[in-house]
Design an enzyme around this catalytic site. Sequence first.
Site, PDB file in Angstrom:
ATOM      1  CB  CYS A  95      40.987  39.756  52.930  1.00 22.24           C
ATOM      2  SG  CYS A  95      39.212  39.280  51.783  1.00 22.24           S
ATOM      3  CB  CYS A  99      38.092  41.183  54.452  1.00 22.86           C
ATOM      4  SG  CYS A  99      38.040  38.819  53.304  1.00 22.86           S
TER       5      CYS A  99
END
Length: 106
Positions: free
Chosen positions: A27, A30
């Site tokens: 991600c 993230c």
Amino acid sequence: MKELQTEQEFSVWKNGKTIFMFSADWCPDCRVIEPLLPELEDQYSQFSFVYVDRDKFLDICSAYDIFGIPSFLAYENGEETGRLVSKNRKTKEEIQDFIEKSSLSK
């Protein structure tokens, strides 16, 4: 930040004062907030911060409607006190605001 190892641990951590961060290695949003996390852990040391790998714990994500990452859930004494759940990138300020609003016993 501690990392969730089993589904049973999730239930144990919920009974404390805990911020769960749902994330995954792949991600990009993230990874952007990762450098902020140590500072947030220091700033909000009354919470335990627990990393939940979305790919390892799909059942938990499904049960708690975590369909986008990075996402956060806050718990205190077994009660959900807040959620910042979406697929959108989070800013430091958004995360701080979420934590402030999630604390029952400030």
